[in-house]
Design an enzyme around this catalytic site. Structure first.
Site, short mmCIF file in Angstrom:
data_model
loop_
_atom_site.label_atom_id
_atom_site.label_comp_id
_atom_site.label_asym_id
_atom_site.label_seq_id
_atom_site.Cartn_x
_atom_site.Cartn_y
_atom_site.Cartn_z
N CYS A 120 0.84 -1.26 0.09
CA CYS A 120 -0.03 0.02 0.11
C CYS A 120 0.87 1.27 -0.04
O CYS A 120 1.73 1.44 -0.77
CB CYS A 120 -1.02 0.10 1.08
SG CYS A 120 -2.45 1.19 0.85
N HIS B 272 -3.69 -4.86 -0.50
CA HIS B 272 -3.33 -5.32 0.67
C HIS B 272 -3.58 -7.00 0.67
O HIS B 272 -4.29 -7.54 0.67
CB HIS B 272 -4.26 -5.05 1.88
CG HIS B 272 -4.07 -3.35 2.28
ND1 HIS B 272 -3.16 -2.97 3.19
CD2 HIS B 272 -4.66 -2.31 1.81
CE1 HIS B 272 -3.11 -1.75 3.45
NE2 HIS B 272 -3.95 -1.31 2.58
N GLU C 60 -2.47 -9.00 2.83
CA GLU C 60 -2.89 -9.74 4.15
C GLU C 60 -4.61 -9.63 4.44
O GLU C 60 -5.05 -10.03 5.23
CB GLU C 60 -2.35 -8.70 5.32
CG GLU C 60 -2.77 -7.40 5.66
CD GLU C 60 -2.36 -6.44 4.86
OE1 GLU C 60 -2.48 -5.17 5.01
OE2 GLU C 60 -1.81 -6.75 3.61
#
Length: 212
Positions: free
Chosen positions: A81, A193, A195
């Site tokens: 990001c 992202h 994650e």
């Protein structure tokens, strides 16, 4: 087990990134310690918020020096990001220009969707992966989770510090095309992202950890 330092410089979803890396088999340390970050098998640079604030935090822990020295030695770095954005030469937010790490030339600027979509761009999006990508190996036609108002809308690389040709992944939002990921030798980065991107994001992180 590969040792990964998640650089803690006051910005980013530290814990979610830590858990995601642990799930794919990495030995993760969250720290701003210079020596630990230099000596790890891999360094993950997160980032959430404003470009200027992230650069201020990064420089406070000499993170820009860590990134540069690791890459000079061919040691892997992954930015996520705003942690990707600050790898570029500059960011412009609200008319303020801030110098980035300058690992790649280019400007991070506000998204300009042509069809009236709201900014920030928030949600799931498909991407256009170049052939031969190692980061996206085994990942096909998946969506990834984005939360951002700014991006790199033009790839300006004329020459790079690395000897390999960067692999650039693109996506679009409201007709506005921007960089979704870059692979450039030991330096990789994603605007989205991983994650927060479910199984596809986990597969990407697993690919990166396996490559360390």
């Amino acid at each position: 087990m590969k040792k990964v330092v998640l650089l803690d410089y006051g910005s980013g979803n530290i814990r979610s990134g830590e858990r995601a890396l642990q799930r794919v088999g990495a030995d993760v340390t969250v720290t701003a310690d210079f020596d630990a970050a230099m000596n790890a098998d891999g360094l993950l640079v997160p980032g959430v918020g404003a470009f200027e604030a992230c650069m201020t935090g990064l420089k406070a822990v000499r993170g820009d020096v860590i990134v540069d020295r690791r890459l000079t030695g061919g040691r892997p770095v992954l930015g996520i990001c705003v942690g990707m954005q600050i790898l570029f030469a500059r960011g412009i937010e609200h008319g303020v220009e801030t110098e980035g790490c300058d690992q790649w030339p280019g400007t991070v600027e506000r998204l300009q969707p042509e069809t009236g979509e709201p900014v920030p761009h928030m949600g799931w999006n498909t991407i256009d992966v170049p052939s031969g990508s190692k980061l996206f190996e085994g990942i096909d036609k998946e969506r990834f989770y984005f939360v951002h108002s700014y991006g790199v809308r033009a790839w300006e690389l004329a020459n790079t510090r690395a000897s390999v040709t960067p692999a650039v992944t693109w996506t679009t939002y409201g007709g506005d095309r921007f960089v979704a990921a870059v692979e450039n030798g030991p330096l990789s980065a994603t605007q989205f992202h991983p994650e927060k991107s479910g199984d596809a994001g986990a597969a990407l992180l697993e690919n990166w950890v396996r490559s360390l």
